[in-house]
Scaffold this motif. Structure first.
Motif, mmCIF file in Angstrom:
data_model
loop_
_atom_site.group_PDB
_atom_site.id
_atom_site.type_symbol
_atom_site.label_atom_id
_atom_site.label_comp_id
_atom_site.label_asym_id
_atom_site.label_seq_id
_atom_site.Cartn_x
_atom_site.Cartn_y
_atom_site.Cartn_z
ATOM 1 N N LEU A 125 -1.212 -6.671 1.196
ATOM 2 C CA LEU A 125 -2.142 -5.564 1.397
ATOM 3 C C LEU A 125 -1.420 -4.217 1.234
ATOM 4 O O LEU A 125 -1.975 -3.286 0.661
ATOM 5 C CB LEU A 125 -2.822 -5.660 2.760
ATOM 6 C CG LEU A 125 -4.035 -4.756 2.954
ATOM 7 C CD1 LEU A 125 -5.080 -4.957 1.863
ATOM 8 C CD2 LEU A 125 -4.653 -5.007 4.313
ATOM 9 N N CYS A 126 -0.183 -4.135 1.693
ATOM 10 C CA CYS A 126 0.589 -2.900 1.499
ATOM 11 C C CYS A 126 0.835 -2.641 0.013
ATOM 12 O O CYS A 126 0.815 -1.484 -0.422
ATOM 13 C CB CYS A 126 1.903 -2.955 2.266
ATOM 14 S SG CYS A 126 1.708 -2.578 4.015
ATOM 15 N N CYS A 127 1.040 -3.687 -0.771
ATOM 16 C CA CYS A 127 1.205 -3.516 -2.219
ATOM 17 C C CYS A 127 -0.057 -2.933 -2.840
ATOM 18 O O CYS A 127 0.006 -2.021 -3.672
ATOM 19 C CB CYS A 127 1.549 -4.848 -2.884
ATOM 20 S SG CYS A 127 3.212 -5.432 -2.548
ATOM 21 N N VAL A 128 -1.206 -3.450 -2.435
ATOM 22 C CA VAL A 128 -2.484 -2.943 -2.932
ATOM 23 C C VAL A 128 -2.654 -1.474 -2.539
ATOM 24 O O VAL A 128 -3.016 -0.632 -3.362
ATOM 25 C CB VAL A 128 -3.662 -3.792 -2.386
ATOM 26 C CG1 VAL A 128 -4.997 -3.129 -2.645
ATOM 27 C CG2 VAL A 128 -3.630 -5.183 -2.983
ATOM 28 N N LEU A 129 -2.375 -1.172 -1.269
ATOM 29 C CA LEU A 129 -2.522 0.202 -0.802
ATOM 30 C C LEU A 129 -1.536 1.141 -1.487
ATOM 31 O O LEU A 129 -1.887 2.273 -1.828
ATOM 32 C CB LEU A 129 -2.345 0.266 0.718
ATOM 33 C CG LEU A 129 -3.464 -0.365 1.535
ATOM 34 C CD1 LEU A 129 -3.086 -0.400 3.013
ATOM 35 C CD2 LEU A 129 -4.775 0.376 1.321
ATOM 36 N N ALA A 130 -0.313 0.692 -1.698
ATOM 37 C CA ALA A 130 0.692 1.532 -2.354
ATOM 38 C C ALA A 130 0.272 1.893 -3.774
ATOM 39 O O ALA A 130 0.481 3.030 -4.218
ATOM 40 C CB ALA A 130 2.045 0.838 -2.356
#
Length: 126
Positions: free
Chosen positions: A97-102
């Protein structure tokens, strides 16, 4: 949207409050409140509490309603790999999810010892 990542106790919230000029009353601890408040803290805790929900879809709603939100997430992928499959799954969900948000963020910073390392984005905060 701005994404702030870093270990537990590294000063992410103090940094976000300083940069935004907000106060503790402006901090959301769940996506529903983050639709109205400028800072959303504890993304990793929320993911742990809602493992079977479509988390990306819920965050899409937050970002539609509050595109300038500052999202704070503890880094949970470093260190010893847990034996428990549920813990490994949670770590992976947080990381993905952090990858998507980044990718979607205007700015991404890693906070370590209260100091910022800009990973994405240029110039000063808005």
């Amino acid at each position: 949207m701005i994404l702030l990542i870093g270990g537990t106790g590294q000063g992410k919230l103090a940094y976000a409050i300083e940069k935004t000029g907000c106060g503790p009353e402006d901090v959301a601890r769940d996506p529903e409140a983050a639709r109205r408040k400028p800072i959303f803290v504890g993304l990793e805790s929320w993911i742990r509490e809602h493992p079977d929900e479509n988390l990306e879809e819920k965050l899409d709603t937050v970002l539609e309603d509050n595109p300038d939100v500052v999202i704070l997430c503890d880094e949970v992928g470093c260190g010893v790999v847990p034996i428990d499959p549920g813990e490994r799954s949670w770590r992976e969900a947080v990381g993905r999810l952090c990858c998507v948000l980044a990718r979607r963020a205007d700015r991404v910073e890693r906070i370590f010892c209260g100091l910022s390392m800009v990973l994405k984005g240029e110039g000063a905060w808005k």
